[in-house]
Design an enzyme around this catalytic site. Structure first.
Site, PDB file in Angstrom:
ATOM      1  N   ARG A  21     -11.356 -11.201  17.157  1.00  0.00           N
ATOM      2  CA  ARG A  21     -11.478 -11.895  18.445  1.00  0.00           C
ATOM      3  C   ARG A  21     -11.866 -10.937  19.561  1.00  0.00           C
ATOM      4  O   ARG A  21     -12.394 -11.344  20.598  1.00  0.00           O
ATOM      5  CB  ARG A  21     -10.171 -12.601  18.789  1.00  0.00           C
ATOM      6  N   ALA A  64       1.738 -13.072  11.002  1.00  0.00           N
ATOM      7  CA  ALA A  64       2.193 -14.312  10.369  1.00  0.00           C
ATOM      8  C   ALA A  64       2.664 -15.309  11.419  1.00  0.00           C
ATOM      9  O   ALA A  64       3.079 -14.937  12.522  1.00  0.00           O
ATOM     10  CB  ALA A  64       3.337 -14.012   9.398  1.00  0.00           C
ATOM     11  N   SER A 116       0.807  -4.981  -0.751  1.00  0.00           N
ATOM     12  CA  SER A 116       1.758  -3.905  -0.469  1.00  0.00           C
ATOM     13  C   SER A 116       1.101  -2.551  -0.658  1.00  0.00           C
ATOM     14  O   SER A 116       0.348  -2.336  -1.603  1.00  0.00           O
ATOM     15  CB  SER A 116       2.984  -4.003  -1.379  1.00  0.00           C
ATOM     16  N   LYS A 171       5.992 -11.334  -2.850  1.00  0.00           N
ATOM     17  CA  LYS A 171       5.899 -10.244  -1.862  1.00  0.00           C
ATOM     18  C   LYS A 171       7.182 -10.169  -1.035  1.00  0.00           C
ATOM     19  O   LYS A 171       7.669  -9.081  -0.699  1.00  0.00           O
ATOM     20  CB  LYS A 171       4.698 -10.466  -0.946  1.00  0.00           C
ATOM     21  N   HIS A 174       9.704  -8.489  -3.174  1.00  0.00           N
ATOM     22  CA  HIS A 174       9.331  -7.065  -3.202  1.00  0.00           C
ATOM     23  C   HIS A 174       9.897  -6.358  -1.984  1.00  0.00           C
ATOM     24  O   HIS A 174      10.507  -5.283  -2.088  1.00  0.00           O
ATOM     25  CB  HIS A 174       7.808  -6.934  -3.244  1.00  0.00           C
ATOM     26  N   ASN A 175       9.709  -6.953  -0.815  1.00  0.00           N
ATOM     27  CA  ASN A 175      10.181  -6.313   0.403  1.00  0.00           C
ATOM     28  C   ASN A 175      11.708  -6.279   0.469  1.00  0.00           C
ATOM     29  O   ASN A 175      12.294  -5.340   1.013  1.00  0.00           O
ATOM     30  CB  ASN A 175       9.616  -7.029   1.632  1.00  0.00           C
ATOM     31  N   GLU A 178      12.663  -3.452  -1.511  1.00  0.00           N
ATOM     32  CA  GLU A 178      12.316  -2.266  -0.715  1.00  0.00           C
ATOM     33  C   GLU A 178      13.422  -1.940   0.287  1.00  0.00           C
ATOM     34  O   GLU A 178      13.800  -0.776   0.455  1.00  0.00           O
ATOM     35  CB  GLU A 178      10.998  -2.527   0.005  1.00  0.00           C
ATOM     36  N   ARG A 276      20.797  -2.412   8.520  1.00  0.00           N
ATOM     37  CA  ARG A 276      19.821  -2.246   9.601  1.00  0.00           C
ATOM     38  C   ARG A 276      20.306  -2.952  10.862  1.00  0.00           C
ATOM     39  O   ARG A 276      20.135  -2.454  11.978  1.00  0.00           O
ATOM     40  CB  ARG A 276      18.453  -2.797   9.182  1.00  0.00           C
TER      41      ARG A 276
END
Length: 465
Positions: A21, A64, A116, A171, A174-175, A178, A276
Site C-alpha cells: 500500500r 493478522a 516459521s 503453526k 508450533h508457537n 516454542e 511471560r
C-alpha cells in the site's frame, strides 16, 4: 518477513510481482535486491493482479485480523475461479476457516499457511505449513517445496497439513511449543546462574556443549550466542542490560485457550505463557520485593558442575513433555475438525527452517511413522526410557530450585504432568465426590457401569441415574 519471502521466490527462479500500500517500499525492494531475480513492481491492485499468471497465486503477508480481511476484500473481486490467496501471517485458525469457506463459495482457493523461521528463514528457507484444499496444494506444492528449508536428509520442510484452518492450527501449536521451549531454556539459565553461580559467558559455553548432544537445536544455539554477547555501551553481559519483561504476540495464548476448549492438558505451554505474563507485571513484582525467601547456599566448583549435568537432564525431560503436549493438541484439533493431520509429517517439516528445529525431531518423526495413532510421545519406548533415566536428576533440580527460591514453573509443571500420567489413581475421584455432594453432578464407579448419585442427606443412599 514478506520482503524476504519474495526475495526467496525470486532467487529460486520465479518472477515475483510485488504490491504494497506504500508504493515506495515496493520500489525500495526492487532497487536494493533487483539483481537477485525478476521482480515486477506494481502500484495498484489491478496492475498487481494483471501481472500474475493463471491460476493467480497471491501471497499475503500482513498483520493478522482486520488487515488480512481488508486485503482479501480488496483483491478477491479482481480474481477468477481457481485463483489462490495464500495467507502467510499468524492468523487465528478460526478466522482462516471462515475465510476459506467464504472464498470457496466464490470459486477461490484460500490457503492459510503457517510459516516459521523469522526473517532469516523466510529468505533462506522456512518451514511451511499450508492448509486448504488438496487441489490448491497441487498447484502450490512444487513452488513451496522449492523455497522451503531442507532437512539434513534433503527433504523439503513443507507438507499439505489438511483442510481449511489446519495449517494455521499447526503453526499455532508450533508457537506454543516454542514458548515452552524458550521458558525451559530460561529456567535452565536462571538455575545455572543463581544456584551454580556461573557467569553468562560460562553458561554460554555450557549451552554450546549441550548443543553437540541430544539438545542440539536452533534455540540452544542462539541462546549461547545471546549469553556470550557483551553490551558495547556498558561492557556488561547483554542479558544484564535487557529489561526482564518478555512480550508476546498472541499465538501462545491461543494455544492455551484452544487447548482448554478441546480439554487437552498443555500445562507446560500454559506455564510458559503465564511466566511471560508475570514478567510483564512490573508494578506487581516491585510491590512484592519485600516477600521473604530462603537463604541461598552457594555451590562449590565440583557441585556446580554436577548440578549443571542435572539441569541438562531436567531440560531434556521437560522438553519431551512440552512437545508431547503440543502434539496431543494437534491430534485433538485434527479429530475435532476432521483434518486427518499426519503427526509424523508435521514433525518431519519442523526438522529444518523453523524456530523449534531440533535434532530429536528426527526421532519424533520416526516414532509417529512407526505408530501413527500413538496417543502420546511418552508411549514411545525410547522417549519413555530416556525420561525414566532422567527423572531422578529432574526431581532433584526442581527440589533444589524450591529450596533455593528460584522460580521454575515450566520444569515443575512438566514433571507434574509426567507424574499425573503415570499415577494409578488421581484425586479426581475426590473431586467428583465433592461435585456430586454440592451439585448432584453424578459420578461413575470402578466396579460397574452406569452413572450414579449419592443422596447426601439422610441415609446417603446411592441411586443410579
Amino acid at each position: 518477513m514478506g520482503r524476504n519471502l519474495a526475495r526467496n521466490f525470486a532467487r529460486n527462479g520465479y518472477t515475483v510481482a510485488l504490491h504494497n500500500r506504500t508504493a515506495a517500499r515496493t520500489r525500495e525492494l526492487v532497487e536494493q535486491f533487483g539483481d537477485e531475480g525478476d521482480f515486477i513492481a506494481t502500484e495498484s491492485a489491478e496492475d498487481f493482479v494483471a501481472a500474475l499468471e493463471r491460476p493467480r497465486r497471491l501471497v499475503v503477508m500482513v498483520k493478522a485480523g482486520e488487515a488480512t480481511d481488508a486485503v482479501i476484500a480488496e483483491f478477491a473481486p479482481l480474481l477468477e475461479p481457481g485463483d489462490v490467496i495464500i495467507d502467510g501471517g499468524n492468523a487465528h485458525f478460526a478466522d482462516t476457516r471462515r475465510r476459506e469457506r467464504e472464498l470457496r463459495e466464490r470459486g477461490l482457493h484460500f490457503v492459510g499457511t503457517g510459516i516459521s523461521g523469522g526473517e532469516e528463514g523466510a529468505l533462506d528457507g522456512p518451514s511451511i505449513m499450508p492448509g486448504g484444499s488438496r487441489e490448491s496444494y497441487d498447484s502450490l506444492g512444487p513452488m513451496l517445496e522449492q523455497v522451503s528449508a531442507k532437512a539434513k536428509d534433503g527433504a523439503p520442510c513443507v507438507t499439505h497439513i489438511g483442510p481449511d484452518g489446519a495449517g494455521h492450527f499447526v503453526k499455532m501449536a508450533h508457537n506454543g511449543i516454542e514458548y515452552a521451549d524458550m521458558q525451559l531454556i530460561g529456567e535452565a539459565y536462571q538455575l545455572l546462574r543463581d544456584v551454580a553461580g556461573y557467569s553468562p559467558a560460562q553458561i554460554a559455553d555450557i549451552f554450546r556443549t549441550w548443543n553437540t548432544g541430544r539438545l542440539d537445536s536452533y534455540l540452544i544455539e542462539i541462546t549461547a550466542d545471546v549469553l556470550s554477547h557483551t553490551d558495547a555501551a556498558t561492557g556488561k553481559p547483554f542479558v544484564d542490560v535487557v529489561l526482564d519483561q518478555a512480550e508476546q504476540k498472541g499465538t501462545g495464548r491461543w494455544t492455551v485457550q484452544i487447548a482448554l476448549d478441546l480439554g487437552v492438558p498443555v500445562s507446560g505451554i500454559a506455564e510458559a505463557v503465564f511466566a511471560r505474563s508475570v514478567s510483564g507485571h512490573a508494578a506487581l513484582r516491585a510491590a512484592s520485593r519485600h516477600l521473604a525467601g530462603p537463604t541461598a547456599r552457594p555451590l562449590g566448583k565440583d557441585e556446580a558442575a554436577a548440578f549443571a549435568d542435572q539441569v541438562e537432564q531436567a531440560l531434556y525431560a521437560s522438553k519431551i513433555v512440552a512437545y508431547t503436549q503440543g502434539f496431543h493438541e494437534i491430534a485433538a484439533g485434527s479429530e475435532q475438525y476432521d483434518w486427518n493431520i499426519d503427526l509424523g509429517r508435521v514433525a518431519a517439516i519442523w526438522r529444518g527452517g523453523c524456530i523449534i528445529r531440533a535434532a530429536f525431531l528426527d526421532r519424533i518423526t520416526s516414532a509417529y511413522e512407526a505408530q501413527p495413532r500413538m496417543p502420546s510421545l511418552l508411549s514411545d519406548k525410547g522417549f519413555a526410557e530416556e525420561i525414566a533415566a532422567a527423572q531422578d536428576d529432574w526431581r532433584s533440580v526442581i527440589a533444589t530450585a524450591v529450596t533455593q527460591g528460584v522460580p521454575t514453573p515450566a520444569f515443575a509443571t512438566t514433571l507434574a504432568y509426567y507424574d499425573s500420567l503415570r499415577a494409578e489413581r488421581l484425586p479426581a475421584a475426590l473431586t467428583q465426590g465433592q461435585r456430586d455432594y454440592f451439585g448432584a453432578h453424578t459420578y461413575h464407579r470402578v466396579d460397574r457401569d452406569g452413572t450414579f448419585h449419592t443422596l447426601w442427606g439422610g441415609d446417603r443412599s446411592e441411586v443410579e441415574s
